[in-house]
Design a protein around this motif. Sequence first.
Motif, PDB file in Angstrom:
ATOM      1  N   ASP A  92       0.057   2.703  -5.081  1.00 49.71           N
ATOM      2  CA  ASP A  92       0.252   2.752  -3.630  1.00 49.71           C
ATOM      3  C   ASP A  92       0.607   4.171  -3.198  1.00 49.71           C
ATOM      4  OD1 ASP A  92       0.926   1.690  -0.877  1.00 49.71           O
ATOM      5  OD2 ASP A  92       2.920   2.326  -1.516  1.00 49.71           O
ATOM      6  N   GLN A  95      -2.438   6.386  -3.308  1.00 48.63           N
ATOM      7  CA  GLN A  95      -3.320   6.175  -2.151  1.00 48.63           C
ATOM      8  C   GLN A  95      -2.777   6.882  -0.901  1.00 48.63           C
ATOM      9  OE1 GLN A  95      -3.591   1.808  -2.031  1.00 48.63           O
ATOM     10  NE2 GLN A  95      -5.776   2.009  -2.451  1.00 48.63           N
ATOM     11  N   GLN A  96      -1.474   6.716  -0.643  1.00 49.79           N
ATOM     12  CA  GLN A  96      -0.890   7.306   0.566  1.00 49.79           C
ATOM     13  C   GLN A  96      -0.924   8.831   0.508  1.00 49.79           C
ATOM     14  OE1 GLN A  96      -0.471   4.772   2.657  1.00 49.79           O
ATOM     15  NE2 GLN A  96      -0.800   3.496   0.842  1.00 49.79           N
ATOM     16  N   GLY A  99      -4.408  10.069   0.901  1.00 53.05           N
ATOM     17  CA  GLY A  99      -4.774   9.854   2.300  1.00 53.05           C
ATOM     18  C   GLY A  99      -4.181  10.910   3.197  1.00 53.05           C
ATOM     19  N   HIS A 198      -2.155  11.525  -7.340  1.00 54.25           N
ATOM     20  CA  HIS A 198      -3.344  11.199  -6.559  1.00 54.25           C
ATOM     21  C   HIS A 198      -4.337  10.432  -7.419  1.00 54.25           C
ATOM     22  CE1 HIS A 198      -1.599  14.891  -4.876  1.00 54.25           C
ATOM     23  NE2 HIS A 198      -1.986  14.431  -3.705  1.00 54.25           N
ATOM     24  N   PRO A 199      -5.196   9.636  -6.798  1.00 50.37           N
ATOM     25  CA  PRO A 199      -6.250   8.957  -7.559  1.00 50.37           C
ATOM     26  C   PRO A 199      -7.343   9.946  -7.990  1.00 50.37           C
ATOM     27  CG  PRO A 199      -6.478   8.493  -5.213  1.00 50.37           C
ATOM     28  CD  PRO A 199      -5.199   9.252  -5.373  1.00 50.37           C
ATOM     29  N   GLU A 204     -10.951   5.643  -3.932  1.00 50.33           N
ATOM     30  CA  GLU A 204      -9.817   4.791  -4.297  1.00 50.33           C
ATOM     31  C   GLU A 204      -8.765   4.725  -3.196  1.00 50.33           C
ATOM     32  OE1 GLU A 204      -8.457   4.617  -8.455  1.00 50.33           O
ATOM     33  OE2 GLU A 204      -9.737   6.372  -8.764  1.00 50.33           O
ATOM     34  N   VAL A 205      -8.827   5.625  -2.232  1.00 46.09           N
ATOM     35  CA  VAL A 205      -7.929   5.544  -1.073  1.00 46.09           C
ATOM     36  C   VAL A 205      -8.303   4.350  -0.205  1.00 46.09           C
ATOM     37  CG1 VAL A 205      -7.057   6.770   0.965  1.00 46.09           C
ATOM     38  CG2 VAL A 205      -7.555   8.041  -1.122  1.00 46.09           C
ATOM     39  N   ARG A 206      -9.577   3.984  -0.239  1.00 47.62           N
ATOM     40  CA  ARG A 206     -10.156   2.818   0.433  1.00 47.62           C
ATOM     41  C   ARG A 206     -10.330   3.025   1.940  1.00 47.62           C
ATOM     42  NH1 ARG A 206      -7.453  -2.683  -1.694  1.00 47.62           N
ATOM     43  NH2 ARG A 206      -9.200  -3.541  -0.506  1.00 47.62           N
ATOM     44  N   CYS A 226      -2.601   3.752   4.387  1.00 44.96           N
ATOM     45  CA  CYS A 226      -3.834   3.872   3.612  1.00 44.96           C
ATOM     46  C   CYS A 226      -3.966   2.704   2.644  1.00 44.96           C
ATOM     47  CB  CYS A 226      -3.847   5.174   2.803  1.00 44.96           C
ATOM     48  SG  CYS A 226      -3.634   6.670   3.763  1.00 44.96           S
ATOM     49  N   GLY A 227      -5.201   2.446   2.228  1.00 42.52           N
ATOM     50  CA  GLY A 227      -5.453   1.485   1.162  1.00 42.52           C
ATOM     51  C   GLY A 227      -4.923   0.100   1.441  1.00 42.52           C
TER      52      GLY A 227
END
Length: 391
Positions: A92, A95-96, A99, A198-199, A204-206, A226-227
């Motif tokens: 999580d 993702q944030q 983002g 980070h991804p 992957e952030v979606r 995000c995500g």
Amino acid sequence: MHKLYYLDAYLKQFQARVIKQELDNDGKWYIVLNETVFYPTGGGQPHDIGELEKEPVIGVEEVDGEIRHYVSKPLDSDDLVHGSIDWERRFDHMQQHAGQHLLSASFADLFNLETVSFHLGKEVSTIDLHTPDLSEAQVKEAVQLANNIILENRPIKTKWVDNDELRHYRLRKTTSVTKDIRLVIIPDFDYNACGGTHPKSTGEVRVIKVLNWERQKKNIRIKFVCGNRVLNQFDKKQSVLLALTDLMSAPELDLVHVIKQRLVKEKELEKSLEKLKEELLSYEAKELLSSDELVIGRTYEDRSIKELQKLAQIITGQAPKCTVFFVSKNENRLQVVAARGKESILNCKEPVLAALPIISGKGGGSESLIQGGGDALTSSSEFLEHILERV
């Protein structure tokens, strides 16, 4: 930037050697390992949580060049230990944070707006843009660009460089670090010195969604998710929306119109109610004045100061030689209002202030109008008698 916690952002479990276990200055136990995947608090991102030998890690901080894993008690082992992180929380945060890079880069690329701070919250994250104003059209354009980069599924790369190598990269924001600089790179879009997790790709952030924005001193603070957080926000808002459609007996698209109509009617009813209350107070004042008393004292139950003030003003307005003293018991409180007409020679302030200590009360006002209150240490009638004795 410390390299120890960059073994692999996707590594959920690891083994490491214990270097030391000690109490800090606040009496909290911490463990230092020779290497770790736990991310310490920093750069606007919270620390990871997880376990070391099944002992919960409740905090991770970088202090004096070492990464401290805070636990409630020391480990039994002083050698090789097994560690694991809370992967759902870690991903999580990944993702944030990614983002945030996308959103900040979008505002910089489109409108030359600099991000001056970032905070990754438990439910919502924020960035502060260095601008006094921001339009809805600008926000929509920036969000659209960021989501387009997500759809392109560009790689997110990291690279360690020194100060001399920085000149080969167009950084979004300058850095004060001169060595062991970690770059987070989204090719042909964003180059930024960053210590966060980070991804591996933007996909992957979606998705990114801005919730709202507001003025914060000289900047604009943007709240975003995000995500998976976007889905959580959608679920919450959908539940609220469905509840409102049921309560208002109206379809979603008509809700705003229906609620506005209800609010207008409510205001009209409030005005009508106030008018009726004033009429009732006028009748009540007329009845009180029929006794031809120059000093009127009455007790009540559960009547507000505001209502008693209006009643007193009506009476003293119609009978300028009259002085009134009203006491109301409201739950465990006694409240008093006193007023005199223009032609009255009585001082209504002195008797009220003299009686208030009986109920450990306080009050304020003038010789013509005063109010106060205190604890119901006596009955309202007895308290009124104490006031009238001093008139």
